[in-house]
Scaffold this motif. Structure first.
Motif, PDB file in Angstrom:
ATOM      1  N   UNK A  73       0.848  -1.191   0.000  1.00 28.01           N
ATOM      2  CA  UNK A  73       0.000   0.000   0.000  1.00 28.01           C
ATOM      3  C   UNK A  73       0.887   1.245   0.000  1.00 28.01           C
ATOM      4  N   UNK A  74       0.439   2.296  -0.661  1.00 28.36           N
ATOM      5  CA  UNK A  74       1.278   3.499  -0.747  1.00 28.36           C
ATOM      6  C   UNK A  74       1.424   4.227   0.586  1.00 28.36           C
ATOM      7  N   UNK A  75       0.485   4.005   1.513  1.00 25.24           N
ATOM      8  CA  UNK A  75       0.550   4.643   2.836  1.00 25.24           C
ATOM      9  C   UNK A  75       0.273   3.577   3.887  1.00 25.24           C
ATOM     10  N   UNK A  76       0.951   3.704   5.003  1.00 31.00           N
ATOM     11  CA  UNK A  76       0.796   2.722   6.065  1.00 31.00           C
ATOM     12  C   UNK A  76      -0.515   2.791   6.801  1.00 31.00           C
ATOM     13  N   UNK A  77      -1.258   3.846   6.573  1.00 22.89           N
ATOM     14  CA  UNK A  77      -2.517   3.985   7.308  1.00 22.89           C
ATOM     15  C   UNK A  77      -3.740   3.738   6.433  1.00 22.89           C
ATOM     16  N   UNK A  78      -3.550   3.034   5.332  1.00 20.79           N
ATOM     17  CA  UNK A  78      -4.682   2.783   4.433  1.00 20.79           C
ATOM     18  C   UNK A  78      -5.297   1.396   4.622  1.00 20.79           C
ATOM     19  N   UNK A  79      -4.858   0.654   5.622  1.00 22.82           N
ATOM     20  CA  UNK A  79      -5.382  -0.693   5.877  1.00 22.82           C
ATOM     21  C   UNK A  79      -6.311  -0.675   7.094  1.00 22.82           C
ATOM     22  N   UNK A  80      -7.260  -1.587   7.136  1.00 19.27           N
ATOM     23  CA  UNK A  80      -8.200  -1.628   8.261  1.00 19.27           C
ATOM     24  C   UNK A  80      -7.531  -1.733   9.634  1.00 19.27           C
ATOM     25  N   UNK A  81      -6.472  -2.519   9.742  1.00 18.26           N
ATOM     26  CA  UNK A  81      -5.801  -2.663  11.043  1.00 18.26           C
ATOM     27  C   UNK A  81      -5.169  -1.347  11.484  1.00 18.26           C
ATOM     28  N   UNK A  82      -4.629  -0.596  10.555  1.00 17.01           N
ATOM     29  CA  UNK A  82      -4.042   0.709  10.877  1.00 17.01           C
ATOM     30  C   UNK A  82      -5.119   1.681  11.338  1.00 17.01           C
ATOM     31  N   UNK A  83      -6.241   1.661  10.645  1.00 19.69           N
ATOM     32  CA  UNK A  83      -7.348   2.541  11.028  1.00 19.69           C
ATOM     33  C   UNK A  83      -7.854   2.197  12.421  1.00 19.69           C
ATOM     34  N   UNK A  84      -7.868   0.914  12.755  1.00 22.34           N
ATOM     35  CA  UNK A  84      -8.299   0.497  14.094  1.00 22.34           C
ATOM     36  C   UNK A  84      -7.345   1.031  15.163  1.00 22.34           C
ATOM     37  N   UNK A  85      -6.054   1.032  14.876  1.00 24.95           N
ATOM     38  CA  UNK A  85      -5.079   1.582  15.831  1.00 24.95           C
ATOM     39  C   UNK A  85      -5.304   3.073  15.993  1.00 24.95           C
ATOM     40  N   UNK A  86      -5.532   3.775  14.888  1.00 21.43           N
ATOM     41  CA  UNK A  86      -5.839   5.207  14.970  1.00 21.43           C
ATOM     42  C   UNK A  86      -7.059   5.439  15.869  1.00 21.43           C
ATOM     43  N   UNK A  87      -8.098   4.644  15.676  1.00 20.20           N
ATOM     44  CA  UNK A  87      -9.315   4.820  16.489  1.00 20.20           C
ATOM     45  C   UNK A  87      -9.037   4.595  17.972  1.00 20.20           C
ATOM     46  N   UNK A  88      -8.280   3.544  18.284  1.00 18.48           N
ATOM     47  CA  UNK A  88      -7.939   3.277  19.697  1.00 18.48           C
ATOM     48  C   UNK A  88      -7.118   4.413  20.279  1.00 18.48           C
ATOM     49  N   UNK A  89      -6.154   4.900  19.528  1.00 17.77           N
ATOM     50  CA  UNK A  89      -5.299   5.983  20.016  1.00 17.77           C
ATOM     51  C   UNK A  89      -6.108   7.254  20.220  1.00 17.77           C
ATOM     52  N   UNK A  90      -7.022   7.533  19.312  1.00 17.69           N
ATOM     53  CA  UNK A  90      -7.873   8.711  19.452  1.00 17.69           C
ATOM     54  C   UNK A  90      -8.740   8.606  20.706  1.00 17.69           C
ATOM     55  N   UNK A  91      -9.274   7.424  20.980  1.00 18.22           N
ATOM     56  CA  UNK A  91     -10.072   7.228  22.198  1.00 18.22           C
ATOM     57  C   UNK A  91      -9.213   7.427  23.442  1.00 18.22           C
ATOM     58  N   UNK A  92      -7.970   6.934  23.413  1.00 13.13           N
ATOM     59  CA  UNK A  92      -7.046   7.144  24.540  1.00 13.13           C
ATOM     60  C   UNK A  92      -6.789   8.634  24.746  1.00 13.13           C
ATOM     61  N   UNK A  93      -6.531   9.345  23.664  1.00 11.38           N
ATOM     62  CA  UNK A  93      -6.263  10.780  23.765  1.00 11.38           C
ATOM     63  C   UNK A  93      -7.481  11.534  24.295  1.00 11.38           C
ATOM     64  N   UNK A  94      -8.660  11.172  23.836  1.00 15.74           N
ATOM     65  CA  UNK A  94      -9.876  11.814  24.338  1.00 15.74           C
ATOM     66  C   UNK A  94     -10.034  11.588  25.837  1.00 15.74           C
ATOM     67  N   UNK A  95      -9.703  10.386  26.303  1.00 15.56           N
ATOM     68  CA  UNK A  95      -9.807  10.084  27.734  1.00 15.56           C
ATOM     69  C   UNK A  95      -8.798  10.918  28.534  1.00 15.56           C
TER      70      UNK A  95
END
Length: 129
Positions: A73-95
Motif C-alpha cells: 500500500x502506498x501509505x501505512x494507514x490505508x489498511x483496516x488494522x491501521x485505522x483500528x489503531x488510529x481509532x484506539x489511540x484517538x479514544x485514549x487521547x480523548x480520555x
C-alpha cells in the motif's frame, strides 16, 4: 544501503535498527558476506515508525502500519488494522484530555477558593524570595 547509511538517513541509530529487526518490524536481508542491506522501502518503514512514535504510539502499535506498507500500500494507514489503531489511540487521547480538563477545573476551583479565603489580605511574605 548498509545499516549505517540507513540509520543516518532515518535519523536513528544502528542499535535501534537492530532492535526493530529483532522485533520483526524491519526486514533482515543479508549479503553473501553477512552485511545487512536495506532499500528505500525500508527507509519509508522507518519514517512511518518515527512519525507514529513522535505522536505517542508505542512501538508495537506501529506494526499494522508497517505491515500495510509491506503489503504494497502506498501509505501505512490505508489498511483496516491501521485505522483500528488510529481509532484506539484517538479514544485514549480523548480520555486523557477529559481527565486533564477535570484536573484543570479542580485546580481553578481551589485557586478561587484560596483567593476568596485570603479576602484581599496582604499576601504573606515568602521566605524564599
Amino acid at each position: 544501503m548498509r545499516i549505517g547509511e540507513l540509520a543516518e538517513r532515518a535519523g536513528t541509530s544502528t542499535r535501534t535498527l537492530r532492535y526493530y529487526e529483532s522485533r520483526g518490524l524491519l526486514p533482515a536481508r543479508r549479503t553473501g558476506n553477512g552485511y545487512r542491506t536495506y532499500d528505500e522501502d525500508d527507509l519509508l518503514l522507518l519514517r512511518q515508525i518515527k512519525v507514529l512514535q513522535d505522536f505517542g504510539f508505542e512501538l508495537e502499535e506501529t506494526r499494522p502500519f508497517v505491515e500495510c506498507l509491506r503489503a504494497g500500500h502506498p501509505a501505512g494507514d490505508s489498511c483496516p488494522a491501521s485505522l483500528a489503531v488510529y481509532r484506539r489511540k484517538l479514544a485514549e487521547l480523548d480520555a486523557v484530555i477529559g481527565r486533564l480538563a477535570d484536573v484543570r477545573e479542580t485546580v481553578a476551583r481551589q485557586l478561587a477558593e484560596a483567593e476568596e479565603a485570603a479576602g484581599g489580605a496582604a499576601a504573606p511574605r515568602c521566605e524564599l524570595t
